[in-house]
Design a protein around this motif. Structure first.
Motif, PDB file in Angstrom:
ATOM      1  N   SER A  96      -2.750  45.668  62.719  1.00  0.00           N
ATOM      2  CA  SER A  96      -1.583  45.831  63.758  1.00  0.00           C
ATOM      3  C   SER A  96      -1.281  46.275  62.502  1.00  0.00           C
ATOM      4  CB  SER A  96      -2.016  46.480  64.418  1.00  0.00           C
ATOM      5  OG  SER A  96      -0.608  46.254  64.872  1.00  0.00           O
ATOM      6  N   VAL A  97      -0.659  47.070  62.062  1.00  0.00           N
ATOM      7  CA  VAL A  97       0.767  47.766  61.452  1.00  0.00           C
ATOM      8  C   VAL A  97       2.314  47.403  61.796  1.00  0.00           C
ATOM      9  CG1 VAL A  97       1.945  48.270  58.849  1.00  0.00           C
ATOM     10  CG2 VAL A  97      -0.956  48.236  59.128  1.00  0.00           C
ATOM     11  N   ALA A  98       3.523  47.378  61.851  1.00  0.00           N
ATOM     12  CA  ALA A  98       4.152  48.514  62.740  1.00  0.00           C
ATOM     13  C   ALA A  98       5.440  47.352  61.660  1.00  0.00           C
ATOM     14  CB  ALA A  98       4.510  47.717  63.863  1.00  0.00           C
ATOM     15  N   LEU A  99       6.775  48.073  61.778  1.00  0.00           N
ATOM     16  CA  LEU A  99       7.792  47.701  60.625  1.00  0.00           C
ATOM     17  C   LEU A  99       9.020  47.221  62.245  1.00  0.00           C
ATOM     18  CD1 LEU A  99       6.458  49.314  58.537  1.00  0.00           C
ATOM     19  CD2 LEU A  99       8.355  49.449  57.734  1.00  0.00           C
ATOM     20  N   LYS A 109       2.441  39.634  63.346  1.00  0.00           N
ATOM     21  CA  LYS A 109       3.157  38.353  62.997  1.00  0.00           C
ATOM     22  C   LYS A 109       4.304  39.139  61.750  1.00  0.00           C
ATOM     23  CE  LYS A 109      -0.613  35.178  63.702  1.00  0.00           C
ATOM     24  NZ  LYS A 109      -1.493  33.984  62.695  1.00  0.00           N
ATOM     25  N   PRO A 110       5.349  39.069  61.793  1.00  0.00           N
ATOM     26  CA  PRO A 110       6.431  39.736  60.957  1.00  0.00           C
ATOM     27  C   PRO A 110       5.933  38.841  59.607  1.00  0.00           C
ATOM     28  CG  PRO A 110       7.362  39.245  63.388  1.00  0.00           C
ATOM     29  CD  PRO A 110       6.083  38.758  63.073  1.00  0.00           C
ATOM     30  N   VAL A 111       6.167  39.827  58.407  1.00  0.00           N
ATOM     31  CA  VAL A 111       6.728  39.461  57.697  1.00  0.00           C
ATOM     32  C   VAL A 111       7.730  38.445  56.539  1.00  0.00           C
ATOM     33  CG1 VAL A 111       5.361  39.779  54.607  1.00  0.00           C
ATOM     34  CG2 VAL A 111       3.539  40.809  56.857  1.00  0.00           C
ATOM     35  N   PRO A 112       7.453  36.869  56.076  1.00  0.00           N
ATOM     36  CA  PRO A 112       9.579  37.410  55.589  1.00  0.00           C
ATOM     37  C   PRO A 112       9.802  37.747  54.622  1.00  0.00           C
ATOM     38  CG  PRO A 112       7.997  35.417  56.794  1.00  0.00           C
ATOM     39  CD  PRO A 112       7.236  36.343  56.773  1.00  0.00           C
ATOM     40  N   GLN A 113      10.472  38.300  54.896  1.00  0.00           N
ATOM     41  CA  GLN A 113      11.258  38.415  53.209  1.00  0.00           C
ATOM     42  C   GLN A 113      12.631  37.916  53.229  1.00  0.00           C
ATOM     43  OE1 GLN A 113      13.196  42.673  54.759  1.00  0.00           O
ATOM     44  NE2 GLN A 113      10.663  43.745  54.275  1.00  0.00           N
ATOM     45  N   LYS A 114      13.173  37.696  52.018  1.00  0.00           N
ATOM     46  CA  LYS A 114      13.226  36.614  50.446  1.00  0.00           C
ATOM     47  C   LYS A 114      14.654  37.935  49.961  1.00  0.00           C
ATOM     48  CE  LYS A 114      14.432  32.936  48.216  1.00  0.00           C
ATOM     49  NZ  LYS A 114      13.602  30.897  47.579  1.00  0.00           N
ATOM     50  N   GLN A 115      15.501  37.699  50.337  1.00  0.00           N
ATOM     51  CA  GLN A 115      16.482  38.521  49.276  1.00  0.00           C
ATOM     52  C   GLN A 115      16.991  37.226  47.800  1.00  0.00           C
ATOM     53  OE1 GLN A 115      20.262  39.959  50.404  1.00  0.00           O
ATOM     54  NE2 GLN A 115      21.304  40.807  48.348  1.00  0.00           N
ATOM     55  N   ILE A 116      16.309  38.565  46.599  1.00  0.00           N
ATOM     56  CA  ILE A 116      16.565  37.646  45.164  1.00  0.00           C
ATOM     57  C   ILE A 116      17.768  38.053  44.810  1.00  0.00           C
ATOM     58  CG2 ILE A 116      13.816  36.253  45.649  1.00  0.00           C
ATOM     59  CD1 ILE A 116      12.887  38.871  43.609  1.00  0.00           C
ATOM     60  N   GLY A 117      18.425  38.997  45.310  1.00  0.00           N
ATOM     61  CA  GLY A 117      19.170  39.437  44.336  1.00  0.00           C
ATOM     62  C   GLY A 117      19.499  40.955  44.058  1.00  0.00           C
ATOM     63  N   MET A 118      19.698  41.599  43.359  1.00  0.00           N
ATOM     64  CA  MET A 118      19.991  43.290  43.883  1.00  0.00           C
ATOM     65  C   MET A 118      19.382  43.286  42.592  1.00  0.00           C
ATOM     66  SD  MET A 118      22.203  43.345  46.577  1.00  0.00           S
ATOM     67  CE  MET A 118      22.816  44.730  46.604  1.00  0.00           C
ATOM     68  N   GLY A 119      19.098  45.682  42.667  1.00  0.00           N
ATOM     69  CA  GLY A 119      18.700  47.256  41.964  1.00  0.00           C
ATOM     70  C   GLY A 119      19.834  48.013  42.621  1.00  0.00           C
ATOM     71  N   GLU A 133       8.506  39.398  49.487  1.00  0.00           N
ATOM     72  CA  GLU A 133       7.323  39.047  50.634  1.00  0.00           C
ATOM     73  C   GLU A 133       6.001  38.861  50.191  1.00  0.00           C
ATOM     74  OE1 GLU A 133       8.208  43.254  53.134  1.00  0.00           O
ATOM     75  OE2 GLU A 133       6.486  44.055  51.762  1.00  0.00           O
ATOM     76  N   GLN A 134       5.752  38.356  51.136  1.00  0.00           N
ATOM     77  CA  GLN A 134       3.772  38.501  50.750  1.00  0.00           C
ATOM     78  C   GLN A 134       3.189  38.785  51.987  1.00  0.00           C
ATOM     79  OE1 GLN A 134       3.660  34.782  49.770  1.00  0.00           O
ATOM     80  NE2 GLN A 134       1.552  34.306  48.672  1.00  0.00           N
ATOM     81  N   PHE A 135       1.696  39.540  51.963  1.00  0.00           N
ATOM     82  CA  PHE A 135       0.826  39.963  52.765  1.00  0.00           C
ATOM     83  C   PHE A 135       0.276  39.083  52.810  1.00  0.00           C
ATOM     84  CE2 PHE A 135       2.520  44.492  51.965  1.00  0.00           C
ATOM     85  CZ  PHE A 135       3.420  44.563  52.530  1.00  0.00           C
ATOM     86  N   PRO A 136      -0.047  38.739  54.130  1.00  0.00           N
ATOM     87  CA  PRO A 136      -1.232  37.404  54.669  1.00  0.00           C
ATOM     88  C   PRO A 136      -2.526  37.719  53.991  1.00  0.00           C
ATOM     89  CG  PRO A 136      -0.567  38.756  56.489  1.00  0.00           C
ATOM     90  CD  PRO A 136      -0.132  39.429  55.419  1.00  0.00           C
ATOM     91  N   GLY A 137      -2.780  37.389  52.870  1.00  0.00           N
ATOM     92  CA  GLY A 137      -3.866  37.234  51.537  1.00  0.00           C
ATOM     93  C   GLY A 137      -3.329  37.086  50.242  1.00  0.00           C
TER      94      GLY A 137
END
Length: 221
Positions: A96-99, A109-119, A133-137
């Motif tokens: 199941s995929v959602a945003l 389960k939400p996939v956590p995000q972490k800001q590391i800079g700008m692009g 971000e890092q998906f399960p597996g």
């Protein structure tokens, strides 16, 4: 005659140096290009949809998917009609995929995000937040770009049908992917049979000329 003989060692030395330099630059590409399961036809990236992982003009040799097929989090090249596109596998069959607000949820389960800079999200240089971000597996995090709030930041939960994949671009606000139906120039649910290979190294980058063997699983700096 003696003048010519004096230049022979110099010529041979320069030739040997040129050959060694060529081998030094080409070896990383050759080592990957000719390993088991590698497709020998090089492909290149024509769009910005996979920034910051893949830049416009990057050249790569896809690897065969093998009997297990693509895994969640892998970057693949796939067929879309007469075109070939590249995207990251977000959902496998049965997922199941959602945003919500640009945050991906997999199986609730939400996939956590972490800001590391700008692009930069596009050629004009529009600024975008660079996130991890890092998906399960997935073995290690991947980088994405988030430019601003857009309608595609929210996507109602869907279950990926059997024999299909849900793919997205890492340049989230500049990617026509599984969030959009094919009739709207998106991808919709991608049949696994249209997945052609995985992209696991870059043979040549227009963004980093002269640098070979750039792993795409890197955390962008």
């Amino acid at each position: 005659m003696k003048h010519r003989e004096r230049w022979i060692p110099v010529t041979l030395g320069l030739g040997t140096l040129a050959l060694a330099t060529g081998i030094w630059f080409a070896w990383p590409v050759a080592r990957h290009a000719f390993d088991s399961g590698r497709q020998f036809r090089p492909l290149y990236i024509p769009s910005q949809s996979m920034r910051p992982t893949l830049e416009v003009g990057d050249r790569f040799y896809p690897r065969d998917l093998g009997p297990k097929g693509p895994a969640r989090g892998e970057v693949i090249v796939y067929r879309l009609g007469e075109e070939k596109r590249v995207g990251r596998v977000v959902g496998l069959a049965g997922d199941s995929v959602a945003l919500a607000g640009g945050i991906v949820s997999i199986n609730g389960k939400p996939v956590p995000q972490k800001q590391i800079g700008m692009g930069t999200a596009d050629e004009p240089g529009s600024p975008a937040r660079k996130m991890l971000e890092q998906f399960p597996g997935e073995a290690q995090p991947h980088a994405i770009l988030d430019q601003h709030a857009t309608p595609q930041d929210d996507f109602a939960a869907v279950v990926v049908p059997a024999g299909h994949l849900f793919v997205m671009g890492d340049n989230r606000d500049n990617s026509s992917d599984s969030r959009f139906p094919r009739e709207s120039f998106g991808v919709g649910m991608l049949p696994e049979s249209d997945a052609l290979g995985r992209v696991d190294f870059i043979a040549w980058s227009m963004a980093l000329p002269g640098r070979f063997d750039r792993p795409i699983t890197r955390i962008d700096k």
